[in-house]
Structure formats: structure tokens, C-alpha cells
Design a protein around this motif. Sequence first.
Motif, mmCIF file in Angstrom:
data_model
loop_
_atom_site.group_PDB
_atom_site.id
_atom_site.type_symbol
_atom_site.label_atom_id
_atom_site.label_comp_id
_atom_site.label_asym_id
_atom_site.label_seq_id
_atom_site.Cartn_x
_atom_site.Cartn_y
_atom_site.Cartn_z
ATOM 1 N N PRO A 19 0.830 -1.199 0.000
ATOM 2 C CA PRO A 19 0.000 0.000 0.000
ATOM 3 C C PRO A 19 0.869 1.255 0.000
ATOM 4 N N ALA B 234 -7.446 4.504 3.988
ATOM 5 C CA ALA B 234 -7.293 3.567 2.866
ATOM 6 C C ALA B 234 -5.879 3.607 2.291
ATOM 7 N N ASP B 235 -5.156 4.702 2.510
ATOM 8 C CA ASP B 235 -3.791 4.815 1.986
ATOM 9 C C ASP B 235 -2.864 3.754 2.557
ATOM 10 N N ALA C 15 -5.470 -2.959 -1.327
ATOM 11 C CA ALA C 15 -6.616 -2.562 -2.158
ATOM 12 C C ALA C 15 -7.883 -3.330 -1.814
ATOM 13 N N GLU D 17 -9.011 -4.101 0.929
ATOM 14 C CA GLU D 17 -9.615 -3.590 2.157
ATOM 15 C C GLU D 17 -10.140 -2.164 2.013
ATOM 16 N N HIS D 18 -9.957 -1.559 0.846
ATOM 17 C CA HIS D 18 -10.429 -0.191 0.617
ATOM 18 C C HIS D 18 -11.951 -0.097 0.664
ATOM 19 N N TYR E 211 -14.390 2.917 2.117
ATOM 20 C CA TYR E 211 -15.258 3.704 1.239
ATOM 21 C C TYR E 211 -16.719 3.586 1.659
#
Length: 93
Positions: free
Chosen positions: A23, A48-49, A53, A55-56, A60
Motif C-alpha cells: 500500500p 485507505a492509503d 486494495a 480492504e479499501h 469507502y
Amino acid sequence: MSDEAPGAADGTPTEAVPEPAGPAPLGVVRAPTGHAPVDAGLERLADADHLPADEHLAVYEDVHRALRDELTALDAPAPASVSVSATPYDHRS
């Protein structure tokens, strides 16, 4: 066993598969809106950074839910403790 480099069954060498990158922050600047709950939601996006991906989506969805709740609250009737006069004009007839 052979000391040769690994390859396909026909003896041709195969390419090494690169490891996926970890990430990394996107560097997106989030401008404050001046509305604390909305700003908190936008700041939550920074979480999210540091996640992979896959787990984004949870982040959101959490931010979307919070922003939707804020918009819904705008349509809610005024609390009963706030007195609103039925006639805003002073009739002097």
C-alpha cells in the motif's frame, strides 16, 4: 536435480513474477469543507492509503454511509425544542 535456472517443461526460461507493491498513499489533497462531520469523513479516506486494495471497500462504504447520514440529517425536521413561529410577521391591524 539440476543446477540450471528454473524454466518451462520444454527447457525455455520463464520470467520471474514480480511481487505486488505494498500500500502507498496516493497523495490526494483533501480540502476542508468547514462542516466537521464531512471533514471527518474525508479524513477517514486517508485510512485507505495504508491498507491493501482489497480492504479499501470497507473504508469507502464507511465514509459513504457517514456522508449519506449527514445529507439525510439536512432533510430532517427541526427539533421540537426549537420554537418556530407560525406567523413570522407582526400583524398590527
